[in-house]
Design a protein around this motif. Sequence first.
Motif, PDB file in Angstrom:
ATOM      1  N   SER A 235       5.100  15.404   8.685  1.00 60.06           N
ATOM      2  CA  SER A 235       5.170  16.728   9.354  1.00 60.06           C
ATOM      3  C   SER A 235       4.523  16.636  10.827  1.00 60.06           C
ATOM      4  N   LYS A 236       4.162  17.672  11.604  1.00 61.78           N
ATOM      5  CA  LYS A 236       3.584  17.214  12.899  1.00 61.78           C
ATOM      6  C   LYS A 236       2.582  16.439  13.266  1.00 61.78           C
ATOM      7  N   VAL A 237       1.661  16.557  12.477  1.00 62.36           N
ATOM      8  CA  VAL A 237       0.388  15.749  12.641  1.00 62.36           C
ATOM      9  C   VAL A 237       0.675  14.378  12.586  1.00 62.36           C
ATOM     10  N   GLY A 238       1.033  14.240  11.269  1.00 59.10           N
ATOM     11  CA  GLY A 238       1.448  12.694  10.842  1.00 59.10           C
ATOM     12  C   GLY A 238       2.459  11.847  11.789  1.00 59.10           C
ATOM     13  N   TYR A 239       3.334  12.884  12.110  1.00 60.62           N
ATOM     14  CA  TYR A 239       4.383  12.282  12.876  1.00 60.62           C
ATOM     15  C   TYR A 239       4.120  11.700  14.240  1.00 60.62           C
ATOM     16  N   ALA A 240       3.096  12.545  14.868  1.00 59.00           N
ATOM     17  CA  ALA A 240       2.665  12.310  16.250  1.00 59.00           C
ATOM     18  C   ALA A 240       1.891  10.857  16.010  1.00 59.00           C
ATOM     19  N   ILE A 241       1.043  10.914  14.961  1.00 56.15           N
ATOM     20  CA  ILE A 241       0.133   9.728  14.900  1.00 56.15           C
ATOM     21  C   ILE A 241       0.954   8.432  14.393  1.00 56.15           C
ATOM     22  N   ALA A 242       2.182   8.455  13.619  1.00 59.94           N
ATOM     23  CA  ALA A 242       2.959   7.573  13.392  1.00 59.94           C
ATOM     24  C   ALA A 242       3.606   7.079  14.699  1.00 59.94           C
ATOM     25  N   ASN A 243       4.028   7.815  15.595  1.00 54.05           N
ATOM     26  CA  ASN A 243       4.492   7.361  16.658  1.00 54.05           C
ATOM     27  C   ASN A 243       3.528   6.773  17.591  1.00 54.05           C
ATOM     28  N   ASP A 244       2.317   7.028  17.556  1.00 52.99           N
ATOM     29  CA  ASP A 244       1.290   6.343  18.492  1.00 52.99           C
ATOM     30  C   ASP A 244       1.021   4.940  17.848  1.00 52.99           C
ATOM     31  N   LEU A 245       1.002   4.980  16.450  1.00 44.13           N
ATOM     32  CA  LEU A 245       1.073   3.402  15.827  1.00 44.13           C
ATOM     33  C   LEU A 245       2.180   2.783  15.926  1.00 44.13           C
ATOM     34  N   PHE A 246       3.287   3.286  16.122  1.00 47.88           N
ATOM     35  CA  PHE A 246       4.500   2.439  16.386  1.00 47.88           C
ATOM     36  C   PHE A 246       4.228   1.613  17.755  1.00 47.88           C
ATOM     37  N   VAL A 247       3.642   2.368  18.711  1.00 49.47           N
ATOM     38  CA  VAL A 247       3.447   1.812  20.095  1.00 49.47           C
ATOM     39  C   VAL A 247       2.352   0.588  20.056  1.00 49.47           C
ATOM     40  N   ARG A 248       1.281   1.431  19.365  1.00 52.38           N
ATOM     41  CA  ARG A 248       0.379   0.173  19.238  1.00 52.38           C
ATOM     42  C   ARG A 248       0.592  -0.956  18.701  1.00 52.38           C
ATOM     43  N   HIS A 249       1.326  -1.038  17.784  1.00 55.45           N
ATOM     44  CA  HIS A 249       1.916  -2.060  16.946  1.00 55.45           C
ATOM     45  C   HIS A 249       3.202  -2.734  17.394  1.00 55.45           C
ATOM     46  N   ASN A 250       3.390  -2.517  18.540  1.00 54.49           N
ATOM     47  CA  ASN A 250       4.799  -3.066  19.235  1.00 54.49           C
ATOM     48  C   ASN A 250       5.975  -2.936  18.538  1.00 54.49           C
ATOM     49  N   ILE A 251       6.297  -1.893  17.511  1.00 56.55           N
ATOM     50  CA  ILE A 251       7.284  -1.583  16.929  1.00 56.55           C
ATOM     51  C   ILE A 251       8.297  -0.775  17.604  1.00 56.55           C
ATOM     52  N   PRO A 252       9.420  -1.127  18.168  1.00 52.88           N
ATOM     53  CA  PRO A 252      10.283  -0.389  19.055  1.00 52.88           C
ATOM     54  C   PRO A 252      11.179   0.641  18.517  1.00 52.88           C
ATOM     55  N   ILE A 253      10.515   1.796  17.791  1.00 52.24           N
ATOM     56  CA  ILE A 253      10.817   2.782  17.175  1.00 52.24           C
ATOM     57  C   ILE A 253      12.205   3.443  17.960  1.00 52.24           C
ATOM     58  N   LYS A 254      11.973   3.300  19.335  1.00 53.35           N
ATOM     59  CA  LYS A 254      13.034   4.211  20.081  1.00 53.35           C
ATOM     60  C   LYS A 254      14.313   3.665  20.222  1.00 53.35           C
ATOM     61  N   GLN A 255      14.369   2.470  19.547  1.00 53.69           N
ATOM     62  CA  GLN A 255      15.733   1.835  19.332  1.00 53.69           C
ATOM     63  C   GLN A 255      16.745   2.675  18.495  1.00 53.69           C
ATOM     64  N   THR A 256      16.072   3.463  17.832  1.00 55.50           N
ATOM     65  CA  THR A 256      16.867   4.205  16.645  1.00 55.50           C
ATOM     66  C   THR A 256      16.385   5.747  16.882  1.00 55.50           C
ATOM     67  N   THR A 257      16.872   6.511  15.921  1.00 57.02           N
ATOM     68  CA  THR A 257      16.345   7.945  15.790  1.00 57.02           C
ATOM     69  C   THR A 257      15.372   8.235  14.461  1.00 57.02           C
ATOM     70  N   TYR A 258      14.277   8.497  14.929  1.00 52.02           N
ATOM     71  CA  TYR A 258      13.333   8.508  14.082  1.00 52.02           C
ATOM     72  C   TYR A 258      13.115  10.061  13.711  1.00 52.02           C
ATOM     73  N   GLN A 259      12.778  10.464  12.574  1.00 55.71           N
ATOM     74  CA  GLN A 259      12.484  11.871  12.224  1.00 55.71           C
ATOM     75  C   GLN A 259      11.709  11.980  10.988  1.00 55.71           C
ATOM     76  N   ASP A 260      11.071  13.195  10.555  1.00 59.30           N
ATOM     77  CA  ASP A 260      10.608  13.419   9.428  1.00 59.30           C
ATOM     78  C   ASP A 260      10.754  14.521   8.451  1.00 59.30           C
ATOM     79  N   CYS A 261      11.006  14.329   7.227  1.00 58.53           N
ATOM     80  CA  CYS A 261      11.478  15.331   6.384  1.00 58.53           C
ATOM     81  C   CYS A 261      10.791  16.481   6.392  1.00 58.53           C
ATOM     82  N   GLY A 262       9.426  16.211   6.611  1.00 59.33           N
ATOM     83  CA  GLY A 262       8.572  17.590   6.672  1.00 59.33           C
ATOM     84  C   GLY A 262       8.695  18.434   7.817  1.00 59.33           C
TER      85      GLY A 262
END
Length: 334
Positions: A235-262
């Motif tokens: 959901s909103k809180v965890g989704y925002a944290i996950a996006n921050d963690l992707f940046v911190r761990h150099n995971i290029p998540i913006k290569q695709t569409t990332y969404q959350d079921c919640g």
Amino acid sequence: MLKGHQSWVFENKPKIISTATVVGPFEGQGPLAEDFDVIHADLYMGQDSWEKAEKTLLEESAQLAIRHAGLTKEQIQFYFGGDLMNQIISNSFAARTLSIPYIGMFGACSTSMETLAMAAYVVNSGGAKYVVAGTCSHNGSVEKQFRYPTEYGSQKPPTAQFTVTGSGSAVVSPEGDGPSITSATIGKVIDMGITDPFNMGAAMAPAAVDTIQAHFRDLQIEPSYYDLIVTGDLSKVGYAIANDLFVRHNIPIKQTTYQDCGMMIYDYEKQQVQAGASGCACSAVVTYGHLLNRVKRGELNRILVVATGALLSPLSFQQGESIPCIAHAVSIEA
């Protein structure tokens, strides 16, 4: 079959030959209503308790998925299922009704992909021809067990999530029409010391990112391999944290569409759901309903579903324990 350290690649590509989703009235008012097979008008569903209603949800989705596959329950070799109730009673009691050889599993809200991964593993190895994977949750029963009874009327903080009332089931087979299960990554338990049961998103986000990172590492792929990556119920809180963690761990998540079921199942503007949805049924009904419908329509070719779960209990919470979390990922292709 083993790929890397914690992933399986299913060389025989087991098929999801049918699914079924059954939800409650509140879910039927949300933006994904057209993707659900059955929408109940009453939270009790003809039963005299929330727990019995939850069991009914699962019985209906499992039986409907079997019918959608053109099968009878006598043709199903195994049923993998789990839920959030103590001793997974919703599934155990539903399995009594289904009368199918039963393997109960618990991964909290990650159970949808945990059961699907194990169903695929058994089918891929030749251990069965037809396997059902299913899970469920009910807002009344889950909120009562883990937080406060709905009737109590307690005010919830903005970080709280709203448990989905619903059930999703899938029939997995070595062959047939339907999308393929191509791989799965089994997550590790991650505990960042969070103790607040009203902040599940923050607790689960690190587990989701850890599993996604392991999936890319084990399979030696990039996020661009998938048309969509979806987490279970951050959901909103965890989704925002996950996006921050992707940046911190150099995971290029913006290569695709990332969404959350919640964040997909409810309308934030019209429905009061605080941070968003949670519960075993959250990722189950969104995946087995909305997402697989998009795959069947050709809108998506490859998706990675990463169901997340908080492994707490009322007992552990009362004893002051922190909340360990886990996430399991399953790759599905058209």
